[in-house]
Scaffold this motif. Sequence first.
Motif, PDB file in Angstrom:
ATOM      1  N   GLY A  10       0.766  -1.367   0.004  1.00 47.35           N
ATOM      2  CA  GLY A  10      -0.034  -0.055  -0.020  1.00 47.35           C
ATOM      3  C   GLY A  10       0.845   1.228   0.176  1.00 47.35           C
ATOM      4  O   GLY A  10       0.252   2.348  -0.375  1.00 47.35           O
ATOM      5  N   ASN A  11       2.096   0.954   0.279  1.00 47.76           N
ATOM      6  CA  ASN A  11       3.099   2.417   0.250  1.00 47.76           C
ATOM      7  C   ASN A  11       4.377   1.876   0.110  1.00 47.76           C
ATOM      8  O   ASN A  11       4.560   0.485   0.210  1.00 47.76           O
ATOM      9  CB  ASN A  11       2.761   3.287   1.489  1.00 47.76           C
ATOM     10  N   MET A  12       5.427   2.538   0.356  1.00 52.44           N
ATOM     11  CA  MET A  12       6.821   2.198  -0.108  1.00 52.44           C
ATOM     12  C   MET A  12       7.292   1.418   1.140  1.00 52.44           C
ATOM     13  O   MET A  12       8.122   0.363   1.004  1.00 52.44           O
ATOM     14  CB  MET A  12       7.442   3.364  -0.388  1.00 52.44           C
ATOM     15  N   LEU A  28       0.483  -3.400  -6.360  1.00 51.74           N
ATOM     16  CA  LEU A  28       0.191  -2.044  -5.822  1.00 51.74           C
ATOM     17  C   LEU A  28      -0.594  -1.018  -6.999  1.00 51.74           C
ATOM     18  O   LEU A  28      -0.925  -1.754  -7.830  1.00 51.74           O
ATOM     19  CB  LEU A  28       1.645  -1.474  -5.475  1.00 51.74           C
ATOM     20  N   ALA A  29      -0.838   0.115  -6.443  1.00 46.35           N
ATOM     21  CA  ALA A  29      -1.782   0.861  -7.086  1.00 46.35           C
ATOM     22  C   ALA A  29      -1.001   2.168  -7.240  1.00 46.35           C
ATOM     23  O   ALA A  29      -0.380   2.737  -6.357  1.00 46.35           O
ATOM     24  CB  ALA A  29      -3.144   0.871  -6.631  1.00 46.35           C
ATOM     25  N   GLY A  30      -1.282   2.881  -8.357  1.00 46.36           N
ATOM     26  CA  GLY A  30      -1.060   4.267  -8.302  1.00 46.36           C
ATOM     27  C   GLY A  30      -2.184   5.250  -7.640  1.00 46.36           C
ATOM     28  O   GLY A  30      -3.262   4.529  -7.099  1.00 46.36           O
ATOM     29  N   ALA A  39      -6.412   3.217   0.134  1.00 51.57           N
ATOM     30  CA  ALA A  39      -5.072   2.748   0.563  1.00 51.57           C
ATOM     31  C   ALA A  39      -4.139   4.044   0.119  1.00 51.57           C
ATOM     32  O   ALA A  39      -4.611   4.834  -0.575  1.00 51.57           O
ATOM     33  CB  ALA A  39      -4.447   1.693  -0.188  1.00 51.57           C
ATOM     34  N   ASN A  40      -3.027   3.884   0.735  1.00 52.03           N
ATOM     35  CA  ASN A  40      -2.151   5.173   0.579  1.00 52.03           C
ATOM     36  C   ASN A  40      -1.924   5.241  -0.839  1.00 52.03           C
ATOM     37  O   ASN A  40      -2.013   6.433  -1.469  1.00 52.03           O
ATOM     38  CB  ASN A  40      -0.807   5.159   1.285  1.00 52.03           C
ATOM     39  N   ASN A  41      -1.411   4.176  -1.378  1.00 53.22           N
ATOM     40  CA  ASN A  41      -1.306   4.332  -2.997  1.00 53.22           C
ATOM     41  C   ASN A  41       0.025   4.957  -3.289  1.00 53.22           C
ATOM     42  O   ASN A  41       0.602   5.719  -2.403  1.00 53.22           O
ATOM     43  CB  ASN A  41      -2.250   4.469  -3.667  1.00 53.22           C
ATOM     44  N   PHE A  42       0.469   4.937  -4.605  1.00 52.43           N
ATOM     45  CA  PHE A  42       1.724   5.667  -5.164  1.00 52.43           C
ATOM     46  C   PHE A  42       1.326   6.744  -5.932  1.00 52.43           C
ATOM     47  O   PHE A  42       0.756   6.642  -7.127  1.00 52.43           O
ATOM     48  CB  PHE A  42       2.666   4.486  -5.867  1.00 52.43           C
ATOM     49  N   THR A  43       2.398   7.788  -5.563  1.00 50.03           N
ATOM     50  CA  THR A  43       2.242   8.807  -6.940  1.00 50.03           C
ATOM     51  C   THR A  43       3.087   8.372  -7.884  1.00 50.03           C
ATOM     52  O   THR A  43       3.636   7.210  -7.790  1.00 50.03           O
ATOM     53  CB  THR A  43       3.003  10.296  -6.319  1.00 50.03           C
TER      54      THR A  43
END
Length: 724
Positions: A10-12, A28-30, A39-43
């Motif tokens: 969900g994050n790094m 994971l997801a953007g 979820a926090n997700n990724f830029t």
Amino acid sequence: MKKELLAPAGNMECLKQAVHNGADAVYLAGKLYGARKFANNFTNEELVDAVKYAHLYDVKVYVTVNTIIYEEEMNLCLEYVAFLYNIGVDAVIVQDMGLIKIIRELLPEMEIHASTQAHTHNLEQIKLLETLGVKRVVLAREMSITEINNLDTNVELEIFIHGALCISFSGQCLFSSGVLNRSGNRGECAGLCRTPFNVLDKEKCVVKNKYVLSPKEFCSVDYVEELKNCKAYSLKIEGRMKSPEYVGYVTSIYRKILDNENCKLSEEEIFNLKSLYNRGFTKGYLFLNSDKEFISFNSSNHQGVEIGEVVEVNDKKIKIKLSHDLHQEDAIRLPNNEGMFVNFLYNAKMNLINKALKNDIVYVDNKVGLKSLGPVKLTVNKTLAKTMANLEYKKIKIRGYVKAVVNEPLMVKYSDGKNEVSFVGDKVLNANSAPITEERIKEVMAKLGNTPFVLDEWDSLISENIFISIGVLNNIRRLLIEDLINKRTTVNRSVKVNLVKGQFSKNNVNKLKISALARTEEQIKALILNEVDYIYVTSENLYKKYKSDNVYLRLDRVLSEHEERKNDNLLIGETGSLCYVKNNAIVTDYYLNVVNNNYIEFLKNRGVKRVTISPECSIEKLKSLTVSDIDLEIIIYGTIEYMILKYNLLDNMQLNNCSLEDKSKRRFAVIKDKFTHIMSDKPIDLINEIEKIKNTGVTVLRLELLNENASEIEKIINLIKKKI
């Protein structure tokens, strides 16, 4: 066959836990198009770093693009997928068939995995996805290991092995969308299934305020050999909204049991698993858990694990007899179901301590108004969290080579087995004094410290009595390690998607037609009497009795096998039934979640006569659906299905029928046939919007009847005809 262990991120921080605890791949997801929006997700910048980090350690990265995609966002979504391809993402996980189709056309090298929300549960669906170039299918969690092992396919299969379960088949659910306008198909699931319901038998409440739709957590640690030997290649841990310590520890446990023969987890390991997160554990449908053991009726939250019992209580202090260790900063749940962090922990002499052992008597402050005795459960295991936070980074084994021969250029190489980097320097000189030894050269070249590498093999050709500066060797080592990292993480992809708008044009609609779903013979007769254009029936016997050009049989939404059919009119609810297009007239149902032109065109090219658009598609969005020469249908009125469950709710309640009532007094009818169906609390009613619908290209308006009688049906149809 070696299995792929696939972990969530969900994050790094979660990604690093997965990587260093043994994951072969992460998903994971953007910030866009992922089915876990909260979820926090990724830029995009974080995605670049995540892919490089994972690839450095030979871990693959799969990115979820698994929401339904509306027509107006299709081009932006494709540009996003192209970005993912260019940064080296190993695959995208996709639900929307229209998106799968267009990715394959515009980005043929992008690997596609069909999401579990593509509702894949039979061989015909897998064959269809294979024709679209899908490499892997994430199977519905309702399939048993036996059903999976009997699938005759070379397509990669992926299954879930641990974590939260959706109660609705394949996670396909309209509950949040219908009640709160938060679409689970768009990553906005509100988790309404995790809330309490009253169960009503007619007007009588037979179960009060219980979590009748909340499954326990899936855990398959007791089925190691079955997992190792099953047909599935990828074994997936659920948890993109879970903590880093959860991701790390669960990954490490499954890595351990998959890599070791006859591995049996210790009591402490099971305890740790339960303390991280559980609603009670279930074997899931993968291993045919009994329905009676599937649901966590009394709570939908983390249950924790029992560590002792309250043996005495007053207004100030709670006395606990421990059956397991307890630490300051742990969190516990007490017999009144209230939770608290253990900020102050006292021993039997009322001295402050930071740790107590099994069988000790301890005291905690009564901050929660506890008055009763009973079990104490650990809900936050601070010791485990601290242990997992102290992450042990795994090392990549490399081979070093140095050639240092007098009057020949110095040569240094590192190799990881796939990539080799080398440095050629000045000629090696004789030493005037204090020559450098091979042992010293090796020591310098093995000084890899905080790098991801460890020197595993060494080879050399070194003259005696030579001089090489230690500073030179240190600099060469640093340069080569940088080169090796770059080789492991650099991706040579550069694709620009030339977005070509499909050659779509609207249907010319002369007159809107009416269709209707009938569940009873009385309803069928009423529909015939009121001259609707198309009738869908749910009973095979009634279909045969009233069979004509305008009567269709609605097939099940879940089908394990497809019997042979010829010259039938069929309303299909899953993509495997597209196999019937050769010999039958096919209409697709709203369960297929069609919301864009590419999906409509795909169905049209397969031979479908009419497509029912998802009820999540607004009238405004309908205007962008412009595929001609195929009829588009929407539900104008009626009670739709929010969920389909494999779980046999009625039988487990020992009821013939019931409805569910939520805390807002909304009531949801429950229908039972081969499966359990949770219906909407109120009918869709767009009859007053017909004037707007006339301009959208929709050609057919449908009624989804539930309990309506003949006179009610007549009234509704007359009103619709008047509006038309």
